[in-house]
Design a protein around this motif. Sequence first.
Motif, PDB file in Angstrom:
ATOM      1  N   GLY A 152     -33.748  40.053 112.550  1.00 35.51           N
ATOM      2  CA  GLY A 152     -34.822  40.357 113.504  1.00 35.51           C
ATOM      3  C   GLY A 152     -34.963  39.203 114.480  1.00 35.51           C
ATOM      4  N   ARG A 153     -36.203  38.993 114.914  1.00 38.35           N
ATOM      5  CA  ARG A 153     -36.443  37.974 115.948  1.00 38.35           C
ATOM      6  C   ARG A 153     -35.979  36.585 115.510  1.00 38.35           C
ATOM      7  N   ILE A 154     -36.419  36.153 114.319  1.00 32.45           N
ATOM      8  CA  ILE A 154     -36.093  34.791 113.877  1.00 32.45           C
ATOM      9  C   ILE A 154     -34.617  34.692 113.487  1.00 32.45           C
ATOM     10  N   ALA A 171     -23.789  38.738 108.598  1.00 30.22           N
ATOM     11  CA  ALA A 171     -25.188  39.167 108.654  1.00 30.22           C
ATOM     12  C   ALA A 171     -25.397  40.375 107.751  1.00 30.22           C
ATOM     13  N   TYR A 172     -26.626  40.464 107.206  1.00 32.68           N
ATOM     14  CA  TYR A 172     -27.012  41.664 106.473  1.00 32.68           C
ATOM     15  C   TYR A 172     -28.423  42.049 106.905  1.00 32.68           C
ATOM     16  N   ASP A 173     -28.618  43.324 107.191  1.00 33.23           N
ATOM     17  CA  ASP A 173     -29.949  43.827 107.539  1.00 33.23           C
ATOM     18  C   ASP A 173     -30.010  45.287 107.146  1.00 33.23           C
ATOM     19  N   LEU A 203     -32.515  33.079 104.739  1.00 30.29           N
ATOM     20  CA  LEU A 203     -33.315  34.303 104.583  1.00 30.29           C
ATOM     21  C   LEU A 203     -34.281  34.478 105.755  1.00 30.29           C
ATOM     22  N   HIS A 204     -34.192  35.613 106.421  1.00 31.57           N
ATOM     23  CA  HIS A 204     -35.092  35.888 107.549  1.00 31.57           C
ATOM     24  C   HIS A 204     -35.582  37.327 107.528  1.00 31.57           C
ATOM     25  N   CYS A 205     -35.703  37.892 106.315  1.00 36.86           N
ATOM     26  CA  CYS A 205     -36.219  39.259 106.182  1.00 36.86           C
ATOM     27  C   CYS A 205     -37.642  39.190 105.627  1.00 36.86           C
ATOM     28  N   PRO A 206     -38.414  40.257 105.772  1.00 39.08           N
ATOM     29  CA  PRO A 206     -39.769  40.236 105.210  1.00 39.08           C
ATOM     30  C   PRO A 206     -39.720  40.387 103.701  1.00 39.08           C
ATOM     31  N   LEU A 207     -40.822  40.064 103.051  1.00 41.74           N
ATOM     32  CA  LEU A 207     -40.938  40.282 101.602  1.00 41.74           C
ATOM     33  C   LEU A 207     -41.425  41.704 101.371  1.00 41.74           C
ATOM     34  N   THR A 232     -36.962  30.086 104.784  1.00 40.03           N
ATOM     35  CA  THR A 232     -38.150  29.814 105.609  1.00 40.03           C
ATOM     36  C   THR A 232     -38.900  31.131 105.843  1.00 40.03           C
ATOM     37  N   SER A 233     -38.684  32.104 104.948  1.00 37.59           N
ATOM     38  CA  SER A 233     -39.291  33.417 105.194  1.00 37.59           C
ATOM     39  C   SER A 233     -40.498  33.660 104.274  1.00 37.59           C
ATOM     40  N   ARG A 234     -40.264  34.029 103.034  1.00 42.53           N
ATOM     41  CA  ARG A 234     -41.354  34.191 102.075  1.00 42.53           C
ATOM     42  C   ARG A 234     -40.851  33.758 100.697  1.00 42.53           C
ATOM     43  N   GLY A 235     -41.723  33.091  99.935  1.00 52.29           N
ATOM     44  CA  GLY A 235     -41.312  32.466  98.689  1.00 52.29           C
ATOM     45  C   GLY A 235     -40.647  33.417  97.708  1.00 52.29           C
ATOM     46  N   ALA A 297     -42.853  25.862 109.035  1.00 55.95           N
ATOM     47  CA  ALA A 297     -41.879  26.249 110.069  1.00 55.95           C
ATOM     48  C   ALA A 297     -42.547  26.776 111.338  1.00 55.95           C
ATOM     49  N   PHE A 298     -43.715  27.391 111.189  1.00 55.03           N
ATOM     50  CA  PHE A 298     -44.381  27.981 112.366  1.00 55.03           C
ATOM     51  C   PHE A 298     -45.072  26.934 113.227  1.00 55.03           C
ATOM     52  N   LEU A 299     -45.219  25.708 112.702  1.00 51.69           N
ATOM     53  CA  LEU A 299     -46.218  24.785 113.255  1.00 51.69           C
ATOM     54  C   LEU A 299     -45.711  24.006 114.472  1.00 51.69           C
TER      55      LEU A 299
HETATM   56  P1  NAI Z   1     -38.671  40.735 112.305  1.00 47.60           P
HETATM   57  O1  NAI Z   1     -39.477  41.915 111.888  1.00 47.60           O
HETATM   58  O2  NAI Z   1     -38.356  40.532 113.743  1.00 47.60           O
HETATM   59  O3  NAI Z   1     -37.257  40.763 111.515  1.00 47.60           O
HETATM   60  C1  NAI Z   1     -37.153  41.055 110.151  1.00 47.60           C
HETATM   61  C2  NAI Z   1     -35.790  41.692 109.921  1.00 47.60           C
HETATM   62  O4  NAI Z   1     -35.641  41.925 108.524  1.00 47.60           O
HETATM   63  C3  NAI Z   1     -35.630  43.045 110.642  1.00 47.60           C
HETATM   64  O5  NAI Z   1     -34.425  43.057 111.370  1.00 47.60           O
HETATM   65  C4  NAI Z   1     -35.618  44.041 109.492  1.00 47.60           C
HETATM   66  O6  NAI Z   1     -34.802  45.164 109.771  1.00 47.60           O
HETATM   67  C5  NAI Z   1     -35.023  43.199 108.380  1.00 47.60           C
HETATM   68  N1  NAI Z   1     -35.268  43.778 107.073  1.00 47.60           N
HETATM   69  C6  NAI Z   1     -36.296  44.571 106.667  1.00 47.60           C
HETATM   70  N2  NAI Z   1     -36.093  44.952 105.384  1.00 47.60           N
HETATM   71  C7  NAI Z   1     -34.929  44.396 104.991  1.00 47.60           C
HETATM   72  C8  NAI Z   1     -34.182  44.433 103.787  1.00 47.60           C
HETATM   73  N3  NAI Z   1     -34.604  45.137 102.727  1.00 47.60           N
HETATM   74  N4  NAI Z   1     -33.020  43.749 103.735  1.00 47.60           N
HETATM   75  C9  NAI Z   1     -32.567  43.043 104.817  1.00 47.60           C
HETATM   76  N5  NAI Z   1     -33.221  42.980 105.984  1.00 47.60           N
HETATM   77  C10 NAI Z   1     -34.390  43.648 106.066  1.00 47.60           C
HETATM   78  O7  NAI Z   1     -39.406  39.481 111.695  1.00 47.60           O
HETATM   79  P2  NAI Z   1     -39.270  37.966 112.136  1.00 47.60           P
HETATM   80  O8  NAI Z   1     -40.273  37.670 113.195  1.00 47.60           O
HETATM   81  O9  NAI Z   1     -37.844  37.645 112.394  1.00 47.60           O
HETATM   82  O10 NAI Z   1     -39.754  37.219 110.809  1.00 47.60           O
HETATM   83  C11 NAI Z   1     -38.978  37.287 109.616  1.00 47.60           C
HETATM   84  C12 NAI Z   1     -39.815  36.733 108.480  1.00 47.60           C
HETATM   85  O11 NAI Z   1     -40.048  35.349 108.676  1.00 47.60           O
HETATM   86  C13 NAI Z   1     -41.238  37.324 108.367  1.00 47.60           C
HETATM   87  O12 NAI Z   1     -41.226  38.538 107.619  1.00 47.60           O
HETATM   88  C14 NAI Z   1     -41.991  36.256 107.655  1.00 47.60           C
HETATM   89  O13 NAI Z   1     -41.936  36.522 106.270  1.00 47.60           O
HETATM   90  C15 NAI Z   1     -41.203  34.978 107.959  1.00 47.60           C
HETATM   91  N6  NAI Z   1     -41.948  34.000 108.747  1.00 47.60           N
HETATM   92  C16 NAI Z   1     -42.086  32.727 108.253  1.00 47.60           C
HETATM   93  C17 NAI Z   1     -42.787  31.770 108.956  1.00 47.60           C
HETATM   94  C18 NAI Z   1     -42.941  30.355 108.464  1.00 47.60           C
HETATM   95  O14 NAI Z   1     -43.763  29.590 108.997  1.00 47.60           O
HETATM   96  N7  NAI Z   1     -42.189  29.923 107.464  1.00 47.60           N
HETATM   97  C19 NAI Z   1     -43.411  32.102 110.238  1.00 47.60           C
HETATM   98  C20 NAI Z   1     -43.145  33.446 110.699  1.00 47.60           C
HETATM   99  C21 NAI Z   1     -42.461  34.354 109.961  1.00 47.60           C
END
Ligand code: NAI
Length: 344
Positions: A152-154, A171-173, A203-207, A232-235, A297-299
Amino acid sequence: MKIAFFDTKPYDREAFEKYGKEYNIKFKYFETKLNEDTVDLAQGYDGVCAFVNDTVNEAVIDRMAQMGVKVLALRCAGFNNVDMKYAFGKIHVLRVPAYSPYAVAEHTMALLLTSIRRIHKAYIRTKDFNFSLSGLTGFDLYGKTVGVIGTGRIGRVFIDICRGFGMKVLAYDKFPAAGLDNGDTIRYVELNELFEKSDIISLHCPLTEDTHHIINGDALDVCKRGVVILNTSRGALVDAEALLAGIKSRKVGAACLDVYEEESDFFFEDFSGHIMEDDTLARLISMPNVIVTSHQAFLTQEALENIAETTVKNIVGFFETGQCPNELCYRCGTAEDCRDGKCF
Ligand code: NAI
């Protein structure tokens, strides 16, 4: 409009005060986290503003609804701490879908470079006038393969950064991005192939239910010896016990964690004078090849500004029109952004 703001830190206030004044929102800042014990502080407020480690479970949702709180404005992108299914029909949940993917992606690369070039060790040594290089040998990133889970974005910004270093990307998504796979330096693959062939995994996918412990013992078994794990995504994307076992067995070469499964008990607070109760976290932190930052990471200044501006605009837009494009909605999809903004 009056909004109860939970888990306030000094760095939150400047930008929220600025945009709050501009849009006529009065924030009441509470240092405590939102949970069943503290939710009553929101009595008399139109909305609640919460962050990543606030707890929004059934009891908290019921109480907010009883008190007439109309809106929960998350000042973050992730919403795994909100029981979205239960919230539907009771309270509107707004979020900040993007505020600076660069902040998170750049922090991820900062952690990776720090770890593999042993900067964290060198910094401490030279502070003590120890100029020895023994044990500081790193490796080049150029030519290495990085596995990126979530494009995704990150994830995509992180891929751009890695490409700048001359790395190959697997990549995997679950929902691959059109046009990203170039058949050569960036390729979408199945998760197993990513585990097998990557030198570094980020790791850059949601939890979600699908991604919970996506890095577990079985995944690590498939990985290359010496693999570097970046989270840097979710624990809870990483099984911390399995990671620790992988570090002890030398299967995992290094780990960089900005998030941790049980972080809500510790992160954002100063525990330096306390006995650390979490043995797994303590053991991970004690490892020379593990770097932990505290959900940092967001800060960046840019991210804080964008978070405040979008959160304030979400709240104002919602109260003025009854709709918000950044509403999360259980009915529209599985807690994806609301498609029509007027589901209930
Ligand atoms: P995003 O929504 O742009 O991208 C997430 C990607 O994960 C999407 O491409 C989606 O298709 C993919 N995805 C969804 N389910 C999946 C699965 N089962 N397997 C593989 N990929 C899957 O989100 P963004 O903005 O890139 O953020 C990603 C994550 O980063 C957030 O969910 C959040 O947990 C984390 N985050 C951490 C921060 C920090 O300070 N450490 C700050 C902001 C976000």
